[in-house]
Scaffold this motif. Structure first.
Motif, PDB file in Angstrom:
ATOM      1  N   TYR A  58       5.498  -8.884  -6.369  1.00 52.79           N
ATOM      2  CA  TYR A  58       4.390  -8.901  -7.331  1.00 52.79           C
ATOM      3  C   TYR A  58       4.044 -10.336  -7.715  1.00 52.79           C
ATOM      4  CZ  TYR A  58       1.418  -7.274 -11.155  1.00 52.79           C
ATOM      5  OH  TYR A  58       0.339  -7.016 -11.967  1.00 52.79           O
ATOM      6  N   LEU A  59       5.083 -11.156  -7.965  1.00 52.92           N
ATOM      7  CA  LEU A  59       4.852 -12.552  -8.336  1.00 52.92           C
ATOM      8  C   LEU A  59       4.276 -13.363  -7.187  1.00 52.92           C
ATOM      9  CD1 LEU A  59       8.048 -13.320 -10.466  1.00 52.92           C
ATOM     10  CD2 LEU A  59       5.710 -12.911 -11.283  1.00 52.92           C
ATOM     11  N   LEU A  60       4.422 -12.871  -5.964  1.00 54.05           N
ATOM     12  CA  LEU A  60       3.884 -13.550  -4.793  1.00 54.05           C
ATOM     13  C   LEU A  60       2.496 -13.040  -4.401  1.00 54.05           C
ATOM     14  CD1 LEU A  60       7.135 -13.771  -2.660  1.00 54.05           C
ATOM     15  CD2 LEU A  60       6.041 -15.591  -3.988  1.00 54.05           C
ATOM     16  N   GLY A  61       1.908 -12.196  -5.267  1.00 51.46           N
ATOM     17  CA  GLY A  61       0.541 -11.749  -5.034  1.00 51.46           C
ATOM     18  C   GLY A  61       0.412 -10.388  -4.370  1.00 51.46           C
ATOM     19  N   TYR A  62       1.519  -9.722  -4.094  1.00 50.57           N
ATOM     20  CA  TYR A  62       1.478  -8.376  -3.498  1.00 50.57           C
ATOM     21  C   TYR A  62       1.641  -7.376  -4.630  1.00 50.57           C
ATOM     22  CZ  TYR A  62       1.573 -10.507   1.070  1.00 50.57           C
ATOM     23  OH  TYR A  62       1.245 -11.222   2.185  1.00 50.57           O
ATOM     24  N   GLN A  63       0.507  -6.950  -5.196  1.00 54.05           N
ATOM     25  CA  GLN A  63       0.534  -6.207  -6.443  1.00 54.05           C
ATOM     26  C   GLN A  63       0.275  -4.710  -6.295  1.00 54.05           C
ATOM     27  OE1 GLN A  63      -2.031  -8.490  -9.027  1.00 54.05           O
ATOM     28  NE2 GLN A  63      -0.600 -10.192  -9.034  1.00 54.05           N
ATOM     29  N   THR A  64       0.091  -4.232  -5.073  1.00 53.27           N
ATOM     30  CA  THR A  64      -0.121  -2.801  -4.855  1.00 53.27           C
ATOM     31  C   THR A  64       0.986  -2.256  -3.959  1.00 53.27           C
ATOM     32  OG1 THR A  64      -2.515  -2.988  -5.102  1.00 53.27           O
ATOM     33  CG2 THR A  64      -1.702  -1.042  -3.952  1.00 53.27           C
ATOM     34  N   GLN A  65       1.785  -1.386  -4.535  1.00 50.94           N
ATOM     35  CA  GLN A  65       2.840  -0.706  -3.782  1.00 50.94           C
ATOM     36  C   GLN A  65       2.452   0.763  -3.681  1.00 50.94           C
ATOM     37  OE1 GLN A  65       7.155  -1.482  -4.535  1.00 50.94           O
ATOM     38  NE2 GLN A  65       7.108   0.586  -5.319  1.00 50.94           N
ATOM     39  N   SER A  66       2.586   1.315  -2.495  1.00 44.98           N
ATOM     40  CA  SER A  66       2.208   2.722  -2.328  1.00 44.98           C
ATOM     41  C   SER A  66       3.161   3.426  -1.383  1.00 44.98           C
ATOM     42  CB  SER A  66       0.775   2.832  -1.806  1.00 44.98           C
ATOM     43  OG  SER A  66       0.671   2.242  -0.533  1.00 44.98           O
ATOM     44  N   PHE A  67       3.138   4.731  -1.484  1.00 45.38           N
ATOM     45  CA  PHE A  67       3.876   5.599  -0.568  1.00 45.38           C
ATOM     46  C   PHE A  67       2.841   6.413   0.184  1.00 45.38           C
ATOM     47  CE2 PHE A  67       6.689   4.549  -4.010  1.00 45.38           C
ATOM     48  CZ  PHE A  67       7.850   4.210  -3.346  1.00 45.38           C
ATOM     49  N   ILE A  68       2.963   6.451   1.496  1.00 47.23           N
ATOM     50  CA  ILE A  68       1.968   7.136   2.318  1.00 47.23           C
ATOM     51  C   ILE A  68       2.660   8.214   3.128  1.00 47.23           C
ATOM     52  CG2 ILE A  68       0.244   6.862   4.140  1.00 47.23           C
ATOM     53  CD1 ILE A  68       0.005   3.904   3.206  1.00 47.23           C
ATOM     54  N   GLY A  69       2.205   9.448   2.928  1.00 53.48           N
ATOM     55  CA  GLY A  69       2.669  10.556   3.746  1.00 53.48           C
ATOM     56  C   GLY A  69       1.831  10.605   5.009  1.00 53.48           C
ATOM     57  N   ILE A  70       2.506  10.648   6.152  1.00 57.43           N
ATOM     58  CA  ILE A  70       1.809  10.641   7.439  1.00 57.43           C
ATOM     59  C   ILE A  70       2.023  11.977   8.137  1.00 57.43           C
ATOM     60  CG2 ILE A  70       1.670   9.535   9.706  1.00 57.43           C
ATOM     61  CD1 ILE A  70       2.571   6.929   8.344  1.00 57.43           C
ATOM     62  N   TYR A  71       0.925  12.579   8.542  1.00 60.12           N
ATOM     63  CA  TYR A  71       0.945  13.839   9.289  1.00 60.12           C
ATOM     64  C   TYR A  71       0.707  13.528  10.764  1.00 60.12           C
ATOM     65  CZ  TYR A  71       0.120  15.983   4.685  1.00 60.12           C
ATOM     66  OH  TYR A  71       0.200  16.372   3.373  1.00 60.12           O
ATOM     67  N   PHE A  72       1.450  14.179  11.647  1.00 62.89           N
ATOM     68  CA  PHE A  72       1.267  14.006  13.092  1.00 62.89           C
ATOM     69  C   PHE A  72       0.341  15.086  13.632  1.00 62.89           C
ATOM     70  CE2 PHE A  72       5.907  12.327  13.546  1.00 62.89           C
ATOM     71  CZ  PHE A  72       5.537  11.120  13.011  1.00 62.89           C
ATOM     72  N   ASN A  73      -0.330  14.779  14.751  1.00 64.49           N
ATOM     73  CA  ASN A  73      -1.103  15.815  15.426  1.00 64.49           C
ATOM     74  C   ASN A  73      -0.264  16.523  16.491  1.00 64.49           C
ATOM     75  OD1 ASN A  73      -1.077  13.938  17.500  1.00 64.49           O
ATOM     76  ND2 ASN A  73      -3.244  13.404  17.294  1.00 64.49           N
TER      77      ASN A  73
END
Length: 148
Positions: A58-73
């Motif tokens: 965050y202090l280095l400018g990376y202020q968005t943390q997310s979790f992404i669920g990935i679905y396969f085809n």
């Protein structure tokens, strides 16, 4: 396999990988040399596989943390997709899961615009990714290692 002393050493190192051998020895009632030998044994057994510094992104400018669920085809593409995700710098964790998602990844980006670019131009273009579901983290309350 592990005795009480080994577990105590692991707990100390999991909280501070740079803890001095003398400090660990004091907490375990043993010499720094004996601690060194124990740590070396734990490394040889592959129980300790490295150490790390905890960096405040965050202090280095990376202020968005997310979790992404990935679905396969398709069901049989786990390794291929995982290898492609590993090449994306913003993906810092990848977990093969049960439930709705095939994979759950942790992504760190500078901001929401950067996250959109990573999703649209990197993750969703991987062959085999059918769709994604994103959860933006408002605050990471804590993170820790398990105690033994």
């Amino acid at each position: 396999m592990l005795d009480v002393t080994d577990k105590k050493i692991l707990n100390i190192l999991s909280k501070d990988a740079r803890a001095p051998l003398k400090q660990i020895g004091n907490e375990c009632n043993m010499s720094p040399t004996a601690v060194h030998l124990r740590v070396k044994k734990l490394e040889e057994q592959k129980i300790i596989t490295g150490s790390k510094s905890v960096i405040d992104t965050y202090l280095l400018g990376y202020q968005t943390q997310s979790f992404i669920g990935i679905y396969f085809n398709k069901a049989n593409i786990y390794r291929k997709v995982s290898q492609a995700l590993y090449k994306i710098d913003e993906v810092v964790e990848c977990n093969y899961t049960t439930g709705n998602f095939s994979l759950l990844v942790k992504v760190i980006c500078k901001d929401n615009k950067h996250l959109t670019e990573v999703l649209s131009n990197k993750i969703q273009t991987i062959d085999g990714v059918a769709r994604t579901e994103t959860f933006i983290c408002l605050e990471q309350t804590f993170t820790r290692e398990i105690e033994f």
